[in-house]
Design an enzyme around this catalytic site. Structure first.
Site, short mmCIF file in Angstrom:
data_model
loop_
_atom_site.label_atom_id
_atom_site.label_comp_id
_atom_site.label_asym_id
_atom_site.label_seq_id
_atom_site.Cartn_x
_atom_site.Cartn_y
_atom_site.Cartn_z
N GLU A 1 0.84 -1.21 0.00
CA GLU A 1 0.00 0.00 0.00
C GLU A 1 0.87 1.25 0.00
O GLU A 1 0.79 2.08 0.91
CB GLU A 1 -0.96 0.00 1.18
N GLU B 1 -6.66 -7.52 -0.89
CA GLU B 1 -7.00 -7.57 0.53
C GLU B 1 -8.45 -7.19 0.71
O GLU B 1 -8.96 -6.29 0.04
CB GLU B 1 -6.20 -6.55 1.35
C1 GLA Z 1 -4.14 -2.46 4.88
C2 GLA Z 1 -2.77 -3.08 4.94
C3 GLA Z 1 -2.69 -4.30 5.79
C4 GLA Z 1 -3.54 -4.13 7.01
C5 GLA Z 1 -4.95 -3.82 6.61
C6 GLA Z 1 -5.88 -3.66 7.78
O1 GLA Z 1 -4.86 -2.81 3.79
O2 GLA Z 1 -2.20 -3.34 3.69
O3 GLA Z 1 -1.34 -4.47 6.15
O4 GLA Z 1 -3.03 -3.09 7.77
O5 GLA Z 1 -4.97 -2.60 5.95
O6 GLA Z 1 -7.18 -3.34 7.38
C1 GLA Z 2 -4.98 3.12 7.77
C2 GLA Z 2 -5.51 2.76 6.44
C3 GLA Z 2 -6.43 1.59 6.52
C4 GLA Z 2 -5.74 0.47 7.21
C5 GLA Z 2 -5.19 0.90 8.54
C6 GLA Z 2 -4.36 -0.21 9.08
O1 GLA Z 2 -5.99 3.63 8.58
O2 GLA Z 2 -6.16 3.85 5.87
O3 GLA Z 2 -6.80 1.17 5.22
O4 GLA Z 2 -4.68 0.04 6.41
O5 GLA Z 2 -4.37 2.04 8.36
O6 GLA Z 2 -4.29 -0.28 10.44
#
Ligand code: GLA
Ligand code: GLA
Length: 655
Positions: A152, A309
């Site tokens: 991400e 995901e």
């Molecule tokens: C994101 C991240 C994951 C995890 C999820 C939790 O998508 O890529 O590592 O933190 O959010 O919702």
């Molecule tokens: C942020 C992102 C979410 C998720 C959390 C993980 O809030 O925006 O999509 O990945 O972090 O804890």
């Protein structure tokens, strides 16, 4: 169109797996349970850096080797992370200059994740060194199906305002404008004495005493997106030196992340992958899911994509983390598949016992396998196996909606006619209206080829280039139909107002001109002569060549046109100058019928057709279909009935 490189055949089931959090005996149990659940693809080494390189230059691959071999022996394919998404504490201790800086000049410290500046040469060098080692070690491993670059990118660190970023921003601007006078013209720096004499005077848009230069802010967004894309490219180049496996990273096409212009990222991916989480802060989370899936398909150029995901149940990061009702995870998964996903993956395999995500759901919950959640996973797995033949087909859509990150960034400037008008709300409203009518919509970039669509909807396209505006006009002139909603066509790519009346770029196409905006206070509504109501916005609009379809009966603009229709060449162009329910208008234009809460989408290819019916509501739905329901194995003879909460995927045969 570039060929997609799907990592696993069929419609695969996958997940993130973080074995670093568990002991080796748990790994064995995990692989056994993954096999039981039919997991095809596992993302490992996503946050691996501090384990692989516990101190500078000291590498330990034993654990990852063992996990890779265990998965391989279990017949499970690898979606292998480069491991660079979060630097280990030693790196930011040795090089605190890697840490990101917020707009107010304060540092963001380690202790969470992604604490790195996208422009940091130190971070880049150390990260690429690790990527090279991972790529050499596993690049031709038989279990390797996909490379997962970082994680991400830009979720938390997209906008960095440190000195290194400032210098990178200046270089990026030099590349874009060449001459400082061109930049001055583009940013309108005669305003408020902002004229630059030299590149070195330029700063990122750090917090200021007053409103900041909006053109500078938009360029900083573009720069920041490009910087992270540059990081992706650098990692991908290292991987490709050592490996033939496809490369991607997980996008965040979702309501609360807006910093990356994925239109520019998409061509660099071997397969498009998206992370999607239901957001219960939104009015209609499932409608948003459908929108995000349609946009992800747009990024994939209509070809299949991966859901990299989603959550099996609740997340942990919203104020109120709702779980999923029985069947809900399956409906949501199939909604993604209906809209083009050929892979359904989850974050994460086993629920964490420690760390910031210990309350996030997983395929295997804290309570273990004697749970509804686990049984749902097995059920989903069975369904994905039974519908595997759908893979490779494409979604049929005859409607398009134009989506632009440039407009998202610029329409929400610090100073604008109404803070209540937000880009994504306008886009969601238009998409939701189409979805409720049963229209399947491609969400595509301005400038894309529109010729095959029966209708194109252009919500809040505030910033549009001459070329992209012309493409829309040409489409209509050639017989197309377009609906444009308010606050569109207002500025060019430099955020400079298109003079001569609103909606600037679309005045001729729409046959209207507006003299001024007249937004409404929150809670206020106006009556329309077509029986509808308007909120948020009105304009002092007059028609030039258009005809009036509805006018305001009250409010600040009584008797002024609210909805217009213009014949333009061989086509028709509607303008909607207030926030109103678009369903009636769109129903008239498309002739579609209401389908309510059911998602009805068709995927076709190679002479085959599959009808997806996903009933998110409680009442049964019926729709014409002939063929075989792949999920139940039953014949469908002319009429398909799907119970409330149910799903069906029908391989269609001629009646
Ligand atoms: C994101 C991240 C994951 C995890 C999820 C939790 O998508 O890529 O590592 O933190 O959010 O919702
Ligand atoms: C942020 C992102 C979410 C998720 C959390 C993980 O809030 O925006 O999509 O990945 O972090 O804890």
């Amino acid at each position: 169109m570039k060929h997609v490189r799907m990592p696993v055949p069929g419609v695969s089931l996958g997940c993130d797996y973080n074995p670093e959090q568990w002991s080796p005996d748990v790994w064995r149990e995990d692989v056994a349970l993954m096999r039981q659940a039919g997991v095809d693809l596992v993302a490992v080494n996503i946050f691996g850096w501090s384990n692989l390189e516990p101190s500078p230059g000291e590498y330990r691959f034993d654990d990852l080797d063992e996990v890779v071999e265990l998965l391989h022996a279990g017949g499970i394919k690898l979606n292998l992370g480069t491991g660079t998404s979060s630097p280990p504490p030693w790196l930011t201790t040795l090089h605190p200059e890697v840490l990101p800086v917020a707009a107010d000049g304060t540092t963001r410290f380690p202790g969470g994740r992604q604490a790195w500046c996208p422009s940091s040469p130190v971070f880049r060098e150390r990260a690429l060194d690790l990527v090279g080692r991972v790529a050499r070690r596993y690049g031709d491993h038989p279990a390797l199906a996909l490379w997962h670059v970082s994680n991400e990118l830009g979720c938390h660190n997209a906008l960095c305002y440190c000195e290194t970023s400032a210098e990178a921003f200046r270089n990026w601007l030099r590349g874009r404008y060449r001459k400082i006078e061109t930049l001055n013209a583009a940013w309108g720096t005669s305003f408020w004495s902002q004229r630059y004499g030299d590149w070195s005077e330029i700063q990122p848009p750090r917090l200021a005493l007053s409103l900041r230069n909006p053109a500078q802010i938009v360029d900083f967004h573009r720069f920041s997106s490009d910087e992270l894309l540059g990081h992706y490219r650098a990692e991908a180049a290292v991987l490709r030196e050592h490996s033939e496996a496809p490369v991607t990273t997980n996008f965040m096409v979702t309501a609360h992340i807006r910093n990356l212009d994925y239109w520019s990222w998409a061509p660099e991916m071997d397969v498009i992958a998206n992370d999607h989480y239901l957001d219960h802060r939104l009015g209609d989370p499932v409608a948003e899911l459908s929108f995000a899936a349609d946009l992800t398909r747009g990024l994939a150029g209509g070809r299949p994509w991966m859901l990299m995901e989603q959550a099996a149940g609740a997340v942990n990061w919203q104020p109120h983390n709702l779980t999923k009702a029985p069947g809900e995870m399956i409906r949501n998964s199939l909604t993604h598949v209906a809209r083009g996903a050929d892979s359904v993956c989850f974050f994460q395999w086993r629920a964490s016992a420690q760390g910031a995500e210990k309350f996030h759901s997983a395929l295997l919950p804290h309570a273990g396998t004697d749970t509804l959640a686990w049984r749902e996973v097995l059920r989903l797995s069975g369904i994905l196996d039974r519908i595997g033949e759908v893979a490779g087909t494409e979604v049929e859509a005859d409607t398009a909606l134009l989506f632009s990150w440039d407009s998202w960034w610029s329409a929400e400037g610090e100073a604008r006619p109404s803070q209540a008008v937000t880009y994504l709300d306008q886009v969601h409203a238009a998409h939701r209206a189409l979805r409720e009518l049963g229209a399947t919509t491609d969400v595509i970039a301005p400038g894309a080829d529109l010729s095959r669509y029966r209708l194109v909807v252009v919500p809040c396209l505030y910033m549009v280039s001459d070329t992209d505006a012309q493409a829309i006009a040409d489409y209509v002139a050639g017989g197309g139909r377009v609906v444009v909603t308010f606050f569109s066509g207002i500025v060019d790519e430099r955020d400079r107002i298109r003079l001569g009346g609103y909606p600037g770029a679309f005045r001729d196409l729409l046959g209207v001109v507006a003299e001024e905006f007249a937004p409404l206070l929150p809670g206020m509504s106006v009556s329309l002569s077509n029986g509808g109501t308007g909120t948020l916005w009105t304009e002092r609009l007059r028609v030039t060549t258009a005809t009036v379809e509805a006018e305001y009966l009250d409010g600040p603009m009584p008797g002024i046109p609210a909805i217009t229709r213009n014949q333009y060449g061989d086509g028709l162009a509607w303008y909607v100058a207030t926030k109103t329910d678009l369903s009636d208008l769109l129903r008239t234009i498309t002739g579609a019928r209401q389908t309510g809460q059911a998602e009805i989408v068709r995927r076709t290819g190679d002479g085959r057709g599959y009808l997806f019916v996903i009933n998110h509501g409680t009442d049964p739905v019926e729709c014409p279909a002939t063929g075989h329901d792949l999920i139940t194995g039953q014949a469908v003879d002319g009429l398909l009935r799907v119970e409330g909460g149910g799903v069906a995927v029908v391989r269609e045969e001629a009646p």
